[in-house]
Structure formats: structure tokens, C-alpha cells
Motif scaffolding. Structure first.
Motif, mmCIF file in Angstrom:
data_model
loop_
_atom_site.group_PDB
_atom_site.id
_atom_site.type_symbol
_atom_site.label_atom_id
_atom_site.label_comp_id
_atom_site.label_asym_id
_atom_site.label_seq_id
_atom_site.Cartn_x
_atom_site.Cartn_y
_atom_site.Cartn_z
ATOM 1 N N SER A 188 0.959 -0.655 -0.016
ATOM 2 C CA SER A 188 0.315 -0.323 -0.397
ATOM 3 C C SER A 188 1.057 1.210 0.021
ATOM 4 N N SER A 189 0.423 2.353 -0.587
ATOM 5 C CA SER A 189 1.061 3.804 -0.223
ATOM 6 C C SER A 189 1.594 3.907 0.959
ATOM 7 N N ALA A 190 1.002 3.377 1.811
ATOM 8 C CA ALA A 190 1.203 4.184 3.259
ATOM 9 C C ALA A 190 2.701 2.683 4.151
ATOM 10 N N ASN A 191 2.527 1.770 3.396
ATOM 11 C CA ASN A 191 3.516 0.624 3.602
ATOM 12 C C ASN A 191 4.556 0.352 2.321
ATOM 13 N N TRP A 192 5.204 1.068 2.390
ATOM 14 C CA TRP A 192 6.111 0.691 0.953
ATOM 15 C C TRP A 192 7.418 -0.110 1.338
ATOM 16 N N ARG A 193 7.119 -0.982 2.562
ATOM 17 C CA ARG A 193 7.990 -2.345 2.809
ATOM 18 C C ARG A 193 7.357 -3.312 3.254
ATOM 19 N N GLY A 194 6.255 -3.431 2.750
ATOM 20 C CA GLY A 194 5.334 -4.584 2.781
ATOM 21 C C GLY A 194 5.158 -4.675 4.310
ATOM 22 N N TYR A 195 5.192 -4.686 4.966
ATOM 23 C CA TYR A 195 5.749 -5.488 6.633
ATOM 24 C C TYR A 195 5.198 -4.464 7.577
ATOM 25 N N VAL A 196 5.177 -5.289 8.925
ATOM 26 C CA VAL A 196 5.083 -4.039 10.186
ATOM 27 C C VAL A 196 5.833 -4.931 11.402
ATOM 28 N N ALA A 197 6.882 -4.710 11.745
ATOM 29 C CA ALA A 197 7.385 -5.283 12.582
ATOM 30 C C ALA A 197 7.279 -4.810 13.860
ATOM 31 N N TYR A 198 7.085 -6.061 15.081
ATOM 32 C CA TYR A 198 6.961 -5.894 16.514
ATOM 33 C C TYR A 198 7.724 -6.413 17.166
ATOM 34 N N PHE A 199 9.033 -5.118 18.111
ATOM 35 C CA PHE A 199 9.728 -5.466 18.623
ATOM 36 C C PHE A 199 9.536 -5.409 19.972
ATOM 37 N N LYS A 200 11.079 -5.935 20.949
ATOM 38 C CA LYS A 200 10.669 -6.135 22.377
ATOM 39 C C LYS A 200 12.314 -5.886 23.021
ATOM 40 N N PHE A 201 12.238 -6.214 24.381
ATOM 41 C CA PHE A 201 13.878 -5.805 24.733
ATOM 42 C C PHE A 201 13.442 -7.747 26.221
ATOM 43 N N ILE A 202 14.438 -8.248 25.460
ATOM 44 C CA ILE A 202 14.484 -9.621 26.327
ATOM 45 C C ILE A 202 15.778 -9.870 27.332
ATOM 46 N N ASP A 203 15.646 -10.376 28.413
ATOM 47 C CA ASP A 203 17.101 -9.941 29.013
ATOM 48 C C ASP A 203 18.399 -9.290 28.746
ATOM 49 N N GLY A 204 18.210 -8.054 28.331
ATOM 50 C CA GLY A 204 19.076 -6.636 27.156
ATOM 51 C C GLY A 204 18.979 -6.612 26.329
ATOM 52 N N LYS A 205 17.821 -7.594 25.285
ATOM 53 C CA LYS A 205 18.570 -7.976 23.782
ATOM 54 C C LYS A 205 16.914 -7.752 23.539
ATOM 55 N N PHE A 206 18.172 -6.880 22.429
ATOM 56 C CA PHE A 206 16.163 -6.264 21.217
ATOM 57 C C PHE A 206 16.076 -7.541 20.519
ATOM 58 N N VAL A 207 15.176 -7.753 20.629
ATOM 59 C CA VAL A 207 13.851 -9.056 19.703
ATOM 60 C C VAL A 207 13.509 -8.706 18.470
ATOM 61 N N VAL A 208 12.908 -9.379 17.812
ATOM 62 C CA VAL A 208 11.357 -9.150 16.852
ATOM 63 C C VAL A 208 10.617 -10.144 17.645
ATOM 64 N N GLU A 209 9.534 -9.425 18.006
ATOM 65 C CA GLU A 209 8.224 -9.921 18.865
ATOM 66 C C GLU A 209 8.087 -10.911 18.124
#
Length: 131
Positions: free
Chosen positions: A58-79
Motif C-alpha cells: 500500500s502507499s502507506a507501507n512501501w516495505r510491505g511488513y510491520v514488525a514488533y520488537f521488545k527487549f528480552i534480558d537486555g537484548k533487542f529482539v523481534v516479537e
């Protein structure tokens, strides 16, 4: 000089028609915050999303995806990571929904760590002052 004034006026008018992009999100405890960066873009330069996995853009999402992240034990991970899908409902209108593509992108790695990312995670808040 007159050319520059016309050129900048043109740029100002064009930018008013730009579509804002769907953000990625950072989950911190019970809050889900929109972030103004796309941490997976660097990863996808070297490890492209499997071909034909993203079927709708869509014109509102040229990359084609939506990612969710969080921190687990001080590490930045993809939820999770989702692609946008659309389907016409019985009323003839289009329904929008997200479909997880995590396993298609990261396989069985249940906590994909973004250890390559060193950018800022800017989470804007407050009311929009200009649209």
C-alpha cells in the motif's frame, strides 16, 4: 533566484500529498509504542524477504511488513513480523488484516536478536501539531 522560489514552492506542494508510512512498534511492558525507524531494513539488505511472500503493498507501507520488537534480558529482539493482507467482505468492502510471516522470515529462531542494529529507537508521543 526566481527558479529557486518556484522549485521550493513545488516541493512544498508535493510533500503535502505524501502518505505517512505505517510504523514498526516497540513493546515495553504493557505499552506498544510506534517507532520512527525500521530496524529490520539493514538485515533485509543482506537477507531479503523470501520472494512472493509480500503480496500486497500500500502507499502507506512501501516495505510491505510491520514488525514488533521488545527487549528480552537486555537484548533487542523481534516479537513478530506481519504482512498486510486485504480481503473483500460480504458487503463489498475491503477488510484489512495482518498475517504473521515470522516463521517464513526467521525460521525456527523463536527470539531473533537484532544485534546488528545500532540506531535510535525514537518513539514520538503527544498530539500531532502539523499534518
Amino acid at each position: 533566484m526566481k527558479f529557486l522560489k518556484v522549485f521550493f514552492a513545488f516541493l512544498a506542494s508535493v510533500s503535502s500529498f505524501a502518505t505517512g508510512q505505517v510504523p514498526d512498534y516497540l513493546i515495553i511492558e504493557k505499552d506498544t509504542l510506534a517507532i520512527q525507524s525500521n530496524p529490520l531494513e539493514g538485515y533485509f539488505k543482506d537477507h531479503p524477504i523470501p520472494e512472493k511472500l509480500i503480496t500486497n503493498l500500500s502507499s502507506a507501507n512501501w516495505r510491505g511488513y510491520v514488525a514488533y520488537f521488545k527487549f528480552i534480558d537486555g537484548k533487542f529482539v523481534v516479537e513478530n513480523i506481519y504482512k498486510e493482507d486485504y480481503k473483500e467482505n460480504s458487503n463489498g468492502k475491503t477488510d484489512y488484516f495482518l498475517t504473521s510471516i515470522y516463521k517464513d522470515v526467521f525460521g525456527t529462531n523463536v527470539t531473533f536478536e537484532c544485534n546488528y542494529y545500532s540506531g535510535l529507537l525514537i518513539c514520538p508521543s503527544g498530539k500531532i501539531v502539523q499534518t
